[in-house]
Design a protein around this motif. Structure first.
Motif, mmCIF file in Angstrom:
data_model
loop_
_atom_site.group_PDB
_atom_site.id
_atom_site.type_symbol
_atom_site.label_atom_id
_atom_site.label_comp_id
_atom_site.label_asym_id
_atom_site.label_seq_id
_atom_site.Cartn_x
_atom_site.Cartn_y
_atom_site.Cartn_z
ATOM 1 N N GLU A 77 0.837 -1.206 0.000
ATOM 2 C CA GLU A 77 0.000 0.000 0.000
ATOM 3 C C GLU A 77 0.868 1.251 0.000
ATOM 4 O O GLU A 77 0.569 2.238 -0.687
ATOM 5 C CB GLU A 77 -0.916 -0.011 1.226
ATOM 6 C CG GLU A 77 -1.936 1.118 1.233
ATOM 7 C CD GLU A 77 -2.903 1.022 2.399
ATOM 8 O OE1 GLU A 77 -3.487 2.056 2.757
ATOM 9 O OE2 GLU A 77 -3.068 -0.089 2.947
ATOM 10 N N LYS A 78 1.955 1.214 0.734
ATOM 11 C CA LYS A 78 2.891 2.345 0.789
ATOM 12 C C LYS A 78 3.544 2.565 -0.578
ATOM 13 O O LYS A 78 3.660 3.700 -1.055
ATOM 14 C CB LYS A 78 3.959 2.084 1.852
ATOM 15 C CG LYS A 78 4.961 3.219 2.058
ATOM 16 C CD LYS A 78 5.878 2.916 3.242
ATOM 17 C CE LYS A 78 6.874 4.040 3.490
ATOM 18 N NZ LYS A 78 7.904 4.125 2.447
ATOM 19 N N SER A 134 2.326 1.680 -3.473
ATOM 20 C CA SER A 134 1.292 2.179 -4.376
ATOM 21 C C SER A 134 1.103 3.674 -4.232
ATOM 22 O O SER A 134 1.038 4.410 -5.229
ATOM 23 C CB SER A 134 -0.042 1.466 -4.104
ATOM 24 O OG SER A 134 0.054 0.087 -4.322
ATOM 25 N N LYS A 135 1.035 4.139 -2.987
ATOM 26 C CA LYS A 135 0.797 5.566 -2.736
ATOM 27 C C LYS A 135 1.973 6.417 -3.218
ATOM 28 O O LYS A 135 1.783 7.457 -3.864
ATOM 29 C CB LYS A 135 0.551 5.822 -1.253
ATOM 30 C CG LYS A 135 0.177 7.275 -0.935
ATOM 31 C CD LYS A 135 -0.098 7.479 0.525
ATOM 32 C CE LYS A 135 -0.609 8.893 0.801
ATOM 33 N NZ LYS A 135 0.170 9.957 0.155
ATOM 34 N N GLU A 136 3.192 5.978 -2.927
ATOM 35 C CA GLU A 136 4.375 6.755 -3.312
ATOM 36 C C GLU A 136 4.488 6.881 -4.832
ATOM 37 O O GLU A 136 4.746 7.963 -5.360
ATOM 38 C CB GLU A 136 5.636 6.108 -2.731
ATOM 39 C CG GLU A 136 5.756 6.268 -1.217
ATOM 40 C CD GLU A 136 6.965 5.540 -0.663
ATOM 41 O OE1 GLU A 136 7.598 4.774 -1.419
ATOM 42 O OE2 GLU A 136 7.274 5.732 0.537
ATOM 43 N N ASN A 166 2.076 6.430 -7.091
ATOM 44 C CA ASN A 166 0.927 7.156 -7.630
ATOM 45 C C ASN A 166 1.069 8.658 -7.401
ATOM 46 O O ASN A 166 0.810 9.465 -8.304
ATOM 47 C CB ASN A 166 -0.359 6.643 -6.985
ATOM 48 C CG ASN A 166 -1.568 6.821 -7.881
ATOM 49 O OD1 ASN A 166 -1.461 6.750 -9.106
ATOM 50 N ND2 ASN A 166 -2.719 7.051 -7.302
ATOM 51 N N ASP A 167 1.494 9.043 -6.203
ATOM 52 C CA ASP A 167 1.679 10.468 -5.902
ATOM 53 C C ASP A 167 2.728 11.100 -6.807
ATOM 54 O O ASP A 167 2.559 12.229 -7.277
ATOM 55 C CB ASP A 167 2.078 10.656 -4.434
ATOM 56 C CG ASP A 167 0.923 10.423 -3.466
ATOM 57 O OD1 ASP A 167 -0.220 10.289 -3.935
ATOM 58 O OD2 ASP A 167 1.181 10.356 -2.245
ATOM 59 N N ASN A 226 -6.841 5.132 -9.385
ATOM 60 C CA ASN A 226 -6.515 4.273 -8.252
ATOM 61 C C ASN A 226 -5.461 3.271 -8.712
ATOM 62 O O ASN A 226 -5.531 2.750 -9.819
ATOM 63 C CB ASN A 226 -7.763 3.525 -7.765
ATOM 64 C CG ASN A 226 -8.766 4.461 -7.131
ATOM 65 O OD1 ASN A 226 -8.393 5.407 -6.447
ATOM 66 N ND2 ASN A 226 -10.042 4.218 -7.373
#
Length: 284
Positions: free
Chosen positions: A22-23, A25-27, A29-30, A253
């Motif tokens: 999840e981490k 993915s967020k990094e 994507n951001d 997403n």
């Protein structure tokens, strides 16, 4: 007691891996969204500037950056003076953009962006890692965030009906704006036709990643998908490597999972539908 301890260990391991993915993915994507915001400012900023500025022979170049959440595109002269500042609303509506044609000096932050951009240009001309292809050009996207300075170099098409992934690079800098490292993000260039008469309308795409340091979808992939989504109307896109499979959808997403888990999931779906699954991807 041993069984309970083992169970807790297994649950902890599963939770740890889930949080780690999840981490990631967020990094990713951001970072992809940050690239997209910069490139959108450059896309629309170029059109607005050309429509409002007549002495194009004076122009030395341009770059975009986010100034306290406001996307801005800066055009500068061959004497390194700012010729135009174009600020955009969050929806990037060109009609609501604010253009300032007053000549001025760079702000301290803009001077940093300018330096890493110029150093990137010099490196592109001298480093054989950078490959040029017909009907394409390099797009230089500088990013400065939390004192970390980097430049992404993307390959963009100069012809219609084409979307390009790959042939992209990441350059990192030290505090003196000197280049620390240059690396490829993909092993080659992958070209997709946006509209293909033989295939018909497509709703997704896929390519593989083989570079060890870039096993997930890259920020440049996400940037490209967001830039061209209004042309492709793709509902989702997948990148797959030995380690990770990344699934991006049009709501922006991103899901990153282990490739072994992804293949098991697809195989289970296939069994339920009594269909054969083929894992042949477009190899980069």
């Amino acid at each position: 007691m041993r069984n309970i301890t083992a169970l807790f260990f297994i649950l902890f391991t599963i939770l740890f891996h889930a949080q780690s993915l999840e981490k990631i993915s967020k990094e990713v994507n951001d970072e992809g969204i940050a690239l997209y915001r910069s490139e959108m400012a450059s896309w629309y900023g170029t059109d607005i500037f050309k429509a409002n500025y007549e002495k194009m022979e004076n122009v030395g170049g341009y770059f975009s950056y986010i100034d306290e959440s406001v996307p801005k595109c800066i055009f500068f002269s061959k004497e390194n003076k700012v010729l135009a500042t174009i600020a955009f609303p969050t929806n990037y509506n060109p009609n609501n953009a604010k253009i300032d044609l007053k000549e001025r000096d760079f702000t301290p932050l803009e001077a940093e962006y300018f330096m890493i951009r110029q150093n990137t240009l010099t490196r592109i001309k001298t480093d054989t890692i950078f490959k040029s292809y017909q009907n394409t050009s390099f797009n230089i996207v500088p990013i400065i965030k939390k004192n970390v300075k980097k430049v992404y170099v993307l390959t963009g098409p100069s012809v219609d009906n084409l979307i390009i992934f790959g042939n992209d690079y990441l350059i990192t800098f030290n505090n003196k704006n000197e280049i620390k490292n240059v690396e490829k993000l993909h092993n080659s260039m992958i070209a997709h036709n946006i509209h293909d008469e033989k295939v018909g309308k497509t709703i997704s795409g896929i390519h593989s990643h083989v570079i060890e340091n870039w096993q997930t979808i890259t920020p440049t992939d996400i940037c490209t998908l967001m830039l061209y989504q209004k042309f492709t109307n793709w509902e989702h896109y997948i990148t797959i490597s030995k380690k990770y499979t990344s699934i991006w959808n049009s709501n922006n997403n991103l899901t990153v999972m282990k490739t072994e888990d992804y293949k098991k999931m697809v195989e289970n779906i296939s069994k339920n539908k009594s269909e054969k699954v083929d894992f042949k991807e477009k190899i980069e």
